[in-house]
Design a protein around this motif. Sequence first.
Motif, mmCIF file in Angstrom:
data_model
loop_
_atom_site.group_PDB
_atom_site.id
_atom_site.type_symbol
_atom_site.label_atom_id
_atom_site.label_comp_id
_atom_site.label_asym_id
_atom_site.label_seq_id
_atom_site.Cartn_x
_atom_site.Cartn_y
_atom_site.Cartn_z
ATOM 1 N N LEU A 229 0.852 -1.190 0.000
ATOM 2 C CA LEU A 229 0.000 0.000 0.000
ATOM 3 C C LEU A 229 0.889 1.241 0.000
ATOM 4 N N LEU A 231 0.917 5.658 -0.017
ATOM 5 C CA LEU A 231 0.099 6.844 0.230
ATOM 6 C C LEU A 231 0.360 7.890 -0.846
ATOM 7 N N LEU A 249 -7.923 3.645 -2.512
ATOM 8 C CA LEU A 249 -8.738 4.064 -1.368
ATOM 9 C C LEU A 249 -8.819 5.588 -1.409
ATOM 10 N N CYS A 281 -13.095 -0.826 4.245
ATOM 11 C CA CYS A 281 -12.621 -0.534 2.887
ATOM 12 C C CYS A 281 -11.296 -1.245 2.638
ATOM 13 N N LEU A 282 -10.396 -1.215 3.627
ATOM 14 C CA LEU A 282 -9.089 -1.870 3.455
ATOM 15 C C LEU A 282 -9.246 -3.388 3.298
ATOM 16 N N TRP A 294 -3.289 1.803 -3.269
ATOM 17 C CA TRP A 294 -2.909 3.197 -3.038
ATOM 18 C C TRP A 294 -3.970 3.818 -2.133
ATOM 19 N N ALA A 295 -3.557 4.691 -1.242
ATOM 20 C CA ALA A 295 -4.533 5.373 -0.392
ATOM 21 C C ALA A 295 -4.270 6.879 -0.427
ATOM 22 N N GLU A 296 -5.363 7.622 -0.517
ATOM 23 C CA GLU A 296 -5.267 9.078 -0.557
ATOM 24 C C GLU A 296 -5.142 9.619 0.866
ATOM 25 N N LEU A 311 -3.120 4.533 8.348
ATOM 26 C CA LEU A 311 -2.725 4.387 6.938
ATOM 27 C C LEU A 311 -1.208 4.348 6.801
ATOM 28 N N SER A 315 1.104 1.190 5.411
ATOM 29 C CA SER A 315 1.911 1.334 4.194
ATOM 30 C C SER A 315 3.356 0.874 4.407
#
Length: 317
Positions: A229, A231, A249, A281-282, A294-296, A311, A315
């Motif tokens: 993952l 960010l 995400l 969600c994860l 990828w997560a915002e 998060l 990551s």
Amino acid sequence: MTTVLSAAPQAVATAVDLLVRGQVVALPTETVYGLAADATDAEAVARIFEAKNRPSFDPLIVHVRSWEQLQGVADVTEPLVHDLADKYWPGPLTFVLPKGDSIPDLVTSGSPHVAVRMPAHPFFREVLQAFGKPLAAPSANRFGRISPTEAGHVLESLGGKIPLILDGGPCSMGIESTIVRISEGTIYVLRDGPVSREELLRFGYPVSGASDSAAPGQLASHYAPRKSLSLVNSAADIPPEWHQESGFLAFKSPGKNDFGAIEVLSPTGDIVEAAARLFGCLHRLDAAPVARLWAERVPFEGLGRAIMDRLTRASVR
Ligand code: TXA
Ligand code: MG
């Protein structure tokens, strides 16, 4: 074999029967699902560590139903603890306090301090009431993995290793309790959570997140999905050639997208909704047919700080 039971008097009785026999039971709280055992019985507590594959240097939170149940568990002479508890208990605030005699060293990993909280979830409270003793309970997931916010997450992670899961539906807050320690008039935040630093500041004492006092189990890599993952500040930072094989995400609604899988924390950018949905969600993205995630980033304030903490650790590999 793991049995899953929904809220009903029979389910509480079954849970208590197992707890009395020194077994572990997964229970819903308002934050995440916990894996509970008799906090006064070292052998029962050892079963928690075994089921989770948790290293014994990582201490557990003790859950109580009432102030009376704190007797022998922790020393609560500090007036600021009472002020904070008056506002947030029952609820998602955990205090690290001097340990009482009824708590075995295994619970605190040998520390003279114990973490305690009074949970708000009615189902957990019914079990505490019927059992009559404090319950030690970490999040009900395998160590280092994504925390469970639904009974199905617990089953996926610990199925076959524990006898019973009480299903109370999805957790309303979805992110683990804020952990604080009070020392010489300062509130040290050991783990960010639903009670934000901004809220704590209103009590008129300095609030500090000194990293040397972080909770011992808060390892750099934690809450980790199986897939890698990364960010990003926004979807625009993800190379387009990666989109098809990626899960994204998003914090808010991203508009048109071509990702292999997408989850949105909150279409309107509501940080409370985002926290409640984070781990669900994860879990879904981790199960989606994509190669990487990828997560915002979310705004680093209030509950956003707790979301960013989870998060960031998710990551790190
Ligand atoms: O919301 C929550 O707190 C959930 C629900 C089930 O109550 N529990 C939870 O437990 O998140 P767990 O074990 O996943 O995380 C507890 C954290 C760990 O990072 C641990 O190191 C820290 O609390 N902790 C426990 N006892 C401590 C102590 N005596 N001193 C400092 N940190 C402690
Ligand atoms: Mg945990």
